[in-house]
Scaffold this active site. Structure first.
Site, PDB file in Angstrom:
ATOM      1  N   CYS A  45      -9.729  -9.920  -9.698  1.00  0.00           N
ATOM      2  CA  CYS A  45     -10.246 -10.720  -8.585  1.00  0.00           C
ATOM      3  C   CYS A  45     -11.006  -9.809  -7.622  1.00  0.00           C
ATOM      4  CB  CYS A  45      -9.099 -11.425  -7.866  1.00  0.00           C
ATOM      5  SG  CYS A  45      -9.642 -12.555  -6.555  1.00  0.00           S
ATOM      6  N   ASP A  47     -10.801  -9.864  -4.551  1.00  0.00           N
ATOM      7  CA  ASP A  47      -9.960  -9.659  -3.362  1.00  0.00           C
ATOM      8  C   ASP A  47      -9.850  -8.166  -3.011  1.00  0.00           C
ATOM      9  OD1 ASP A  47      -7.473  -9.364  -1.707  1.00  0.00           O
ATOM     10  OD2 ASP A  47      -7.341 -11.526  -2.061  1.00  0.00           O
ATOM     11  N   ARG A  49      -7.645  -6.583  -1.669  1.00  0.00           N
ATOM     12  CA  ARG A  49      -6.298  -6.006  -1.672  1.00  0.00           C
ATOM     13  C   ARG A  49      -5.818  -5.571  -3.049  1.00  0.00           C
ATOM     14  NH1 ARG A  49      -3.763 -11.161   0.999  1.00  0.00           N
ATOM     15  NH2 ARG A  49      -5.204 -11.982  -0.569  1.00  0.00           N
ATOM     16  N   HIS A 101      -3.564 -11.949  -9.151  1.00  0.00           N
ATOM     17  CA  HIS A 101      -2.678 -11.433  -8.108  1.00  0.00           C
ATOM     18  C   HIS A 101      -2.064 -12.574  -7.314  1.00  0.00           C
ATOM     19  CE1 HIS A 101      -5.495 -12.041  -4.615  1.00  0.00           C
ATOM     20  NE2 HIS A 101      -6.342 -12.139  -5.615  1.00  0.00           N
ATOM     21  N   CYS A 104      -3.502 -15.166  -3.938  1.00  0.00           N
ATOM     22  CA  CYS A 104      -4.930 -15.263  -4.273  1.00  0.00           C
ATOM     23  C   CYS A 104      -5.535 -16.473  -3.562  1.00  0.00           C
ATOM     24  CB  CYS A 104      -5.114 -15.379  -5.791  1.00  0.00           C
ATOM     25  SG  CYS A 104      -6.859 -15.433  -6.290  1.00  0.00           S
TER      26      CYS A 104
HETATM   27 CO    CO Z   1      -7.832 -13.524  -5.673  1.00  0.00          CO
END
Ligand code: CO
Length: 220
Positions: A45, A47, A49, A101, A104
């Site tokens: 992803c 993302d 993080r 994750h 999400c």
């Molecule tokens: Co995500």
């Protein structure tokens, strides 16, 4: 979370990092400049993080990376398919890791139906996936649990899509193919969970061949 870095800080950090790397190994960058042969393809992803290199303490040259919102492997997405083709047929990676994750945003939005703009189109497959498993997810006590479970279901679906591609099907035919993995990164713990793939089920669907050496037997 600490203070967010400023833009200028990013550039300063890079200078510092390059100097440290050179001090450890004066040839490290000239070696890297000569080419790459990473053993891993990571599809994760976008993302912020789950930076794969940081969480696995990897180095430049270790991991070929594709990231998009919701770590999706869409069979009509020329971007992810190009990455997969190059990774398998040119770089000859030994492992393909599809990584979802917890927490999400894409998975949450798919459940709530709350994505806006073009993201709504992009995650439509996730929304459909959610609707197809809604009865199962509705049994879970909280929305957070449902988001977690859908992230797990999603990563298995995307790993299955990897197997469905002609790229992987052709690799299976040649007998030289990467091992496929599905991970969940638990942001709240900083830990990766290696999700077992339903190998037998996929064998019965002719998605993977009898000779496939999966995850548990993978050597390195
Ligand atoms: Co995500």
């Amino acid at each position: 979370m600490g203070l967010l870095p400023t833009y200028q800080k990013l550039l300063e950090n890079n200078q510092e990092w390059a100097a440290e790397k050179l001090a450890e190994d004066k040839d490290c960058f000239s070696r890297l400049a000569n080419g790459q042969s990473p053993p891993f393809l990571f599809i994760g992803c976008s993302d912020s993080r789950n930076p794969i290199e940081t969480i696995t303490q990897s180095q430049p040259g270790d991991i070929f990376v594709h990231r998009n919102i919701g770590n999706q492997v869409l069979l009509t997405d020329v971007n992810v398919l190009s990455v997969l083709d190059y990774a398998v047929n040119v770089l000859q990676v030994r492992h393909i890791i599809v990584c979802g994750h917890y927490n999400c945003g894409a998975v949450g939005a798919a459940i709530m139906g709350s994505a806006s703009g073009i993201v709504n189109n992009w995650i439509d497959g996730l929304r459909e996936l959610y609707l197809s498993v809604k009865p199962e997810l509705d049994l879970l006590p909280t929305t957070e649990d449902r988001i977690k479970r859908l992230a797990e279901i999603n990563v298995l679906k995307q790993a299955k899509n990897v197997c469905k591609t002609s790229i992987i099907q052709n690799a299976f035919l040649t007998g030289r193919y990467p091992v496929i993995h599905a991970w969940i990164f638990d942001i709240s713990k900083g830990l990766i969970k290696d999700q077992p793939l339903p190998i037998e089920e996929w064998r019965q669907l002719d998605l993977i061949p009898d000779h496939y050496v999966g995850h548990s037997q993978a050597i390195s």
